[in-house]
Scaffold this motif. Structure first.
Motif, short mmCIF file in Angstrom:
data_model
loop_
_atom_site.label_atom_id
_atom_site.label_comp_id
_atom_site.label_asym_id
_atom_site.label_seq_id
_atom_site.Cartn_x
_atom_site.Cartn_y
_atom_site.Cartn_z
N ALA A 9 0.60 -1.78 0.34
CA ALA A 9 0.03 0.08 0.04
C ALA A 9 1.05 1.39 0.39
N TRP A 10 0.24 2.30 -0.81
CA TRP A 10 1.04 3.37 -1.18
C TRP A 10 0.52 5.10 -0.80
N PHE A 11 0.48 5.91 -0.13
CA PHE A 11 0.45 7.17 -0.61
C PHE A 11 1.31 8.03 -1.07
N VAL A 12 0.60 9.27 -1.99
CA VAL A 12 1.45 10.95 -1.92
C VAL A 12 1.11 11.71 -1.08
N GLY A 13 1.34 12.20 -0.63
CA GLY A 13 0.68 13.31 0.58
C GLY A 13 2.13 14.83 -0.09
N ARG A 14 0.75 15.82 -0.49
CA ARG A 14 1.16 17.14 -0.76
C ARG A 14 1.87 17.73 1.30
N ILE A 15 2.91 17.80 0.75
CA ILE A 15 3.78 18.44 2.17
C ILE A 15 3.19 19.73 2.49
N VAL A 16 1.87 20.14 3.70
CA VAL A 16 1.44 21.31 4.26
C VAL A 16 2.22 21.70 5.29
N GLY A 17 2.69 21.43 5.98
CA GLY A 17 3.43 21.66 7.04
C GLY A 17 4.56 20.68 7.29
N ARG A 18 5.46 22.20 8.61
CA ARG A 18 6.74 21.28 9.16
C ARG A 18 7.05 21.54 10.33
N VAL A 19 6.72 20.61 11.41
CA VAL A 19 8.00 20.91 12.44
C VAL A 19 8.98 20.09 13.52
N GLY A 20 9.88 20.83 14.25
CA GLY A 20 10.69 20.22 14.36
C GLY A 20 11.11 19.57 15.03
N GLY A 21 11.26 18.67 15.80
CA GLY A 21 11.37 17.76 16.89
C GLY A 21 12.09 16.78 17.87
N GLY A 22 13.18 18.02 17.95
CA GLY A 22 14.73 17.64 17.74
C GLY A 22 15.42 16.83 17.29
N ASP A 23 15.48 15.29 17.53
CA ASP A 23 16.61 15.10 15.82
C ASP A 23 15.66 14.67 14.45
N HIS A 24 14.44 14.97 14.54
CA HIS A 24 13.70 14.55 13.58
C HIS A 24 13.13 15.55 13.11
N VAL A 25 12.83 16.27 12.00
CA VAL A 25 11.59 16.58 11.19
C VAL A 25 10.48 16.24 10.91
N GLY A 26 8.91 16.57 11.40
CA GLY A 26 8.16 15.97 11.17
C GLY A 26 7.45 16.78 10.77
N PHE A 27 6.82 15.63 8.52
CA PHE A 27 6.52 16.93 6.96
C PHE A 27 4.88 15.88 7.44
N LEU A 28 3.73 17.28 7.67
CA LEU A 28 2.63 17.18 7.32
C LEU A 28 2.05 16.70 6.34
N LEU A 29 1.91 16.00 5.85
CA LEU A 29 1.16 14.99 4.52
C LEU A 29 -0.05 15.22 4.34
N ALA A 30 -1.07 16.14 2.97
CA ALA A 30 -1.92 15.56 2.86
C ALA A 30 -2.42 14.64 1.31
N PRO A 31 -2.76 13.80 1.88
CA PRO A 31 -2.78 12.93 0.97
C PRO A 31 -3.57 13.22 -0.79
N VAL A 32 -3.02 12.90 -1.44
CA VAL A 32 -3.20 13.53 -2.49
C VAL A 32 -3.72 12.32 -3.73
N GLU A 33 -2.95 11.16 -3.34
CA GLU A 33 -3.60 10.18 -4.69
C GLU A 33 -2.93 8.80 -3.41
N GLN A 34 -3.38 7.79 -3.66
CA GLN A 34 -2.77 5.98 -3.01
C GLN A 34 -3.37 5.24 -4.07
N GLY A 35 -2.02 4.29 -4.17
CA GLY A 35 -2.26 3.01 -4.60
C GLY A 35 -3.51 2.05 -3.24
#
Length: 161
Positions: free
Chosen positions: A111-137
């Protein structure tokens, strides 16, 4: 503050391969920190290590592809988890196609989906990429056993977290 290793050691969360493309750069990596985070509107967040080549490409990308692997696809997990795009073309010999925003969509996923990046947030040694799904398999017709953290704990990461 006390660590939470005892708590997190008990978790066996699903693993994902996340891919990104920006300009002529493509990258993908194995990810354990990801989850749906909203129902309405539907949102999913993926956390990428700041040390990771994929994170640097994702900062310039408009979309990310998120792939779920079957438990018998440890080889694909190792390919994206033990290598880094800093010194390897992680798409060499991999069956993929460009999805929305150029995000590479892997053929070897259940299974997969592609999401448009609608936001980013710092989280220590990781960055969160907030995704709005636009297409899925289409998912497999039968829900297969998924690749989980316990299946890949023995892999040697391509870079430190």
């Amino acid at each position: 503050m006390a660590g939470t290793d005892g708590f997190t050691d008990a978790l066996d969360y699903p693993m994902y391969v996340v891919t990104a493309s920006a300009g002529n750069d493509r990258s993908g990596c194995l990810v354990g920190f990801a989850s749906q985070c909203s129902i309405d509107p539907l949102r999913f967040v993926v956390w990428l290590s700041t040390a990771n080549h994929t994170c640097r490409v994702a900062h310039r990308a408009t979309h990310l592809a998120v792939h779920v692997l079957r438990s018998d696809r440890k080889g694909t997990a190792a390919w994206f988890g033990e290598r880094t795009g800093d010194d390897t073309d992680t798409f060499a010999g991999v069956d993929w196609r460009p999805g929305p925003g150029g995000a590479p969509v892997l053929a070897d996923s259940c299974a997969w989906f592609v999401g448009r990046i609608v936001g980013r947030v710092g989280g220590g040694d990781h960055v969160g990429f907030l995704l709005a799904p636009v297409e899925q398999g289409p998912p497999d017709t039968v829900r297969p056993p998924l690749l989980r953290f316990g299946d890949v704990v023995d892999l040697t990461p391509g870079h430190p977290a």
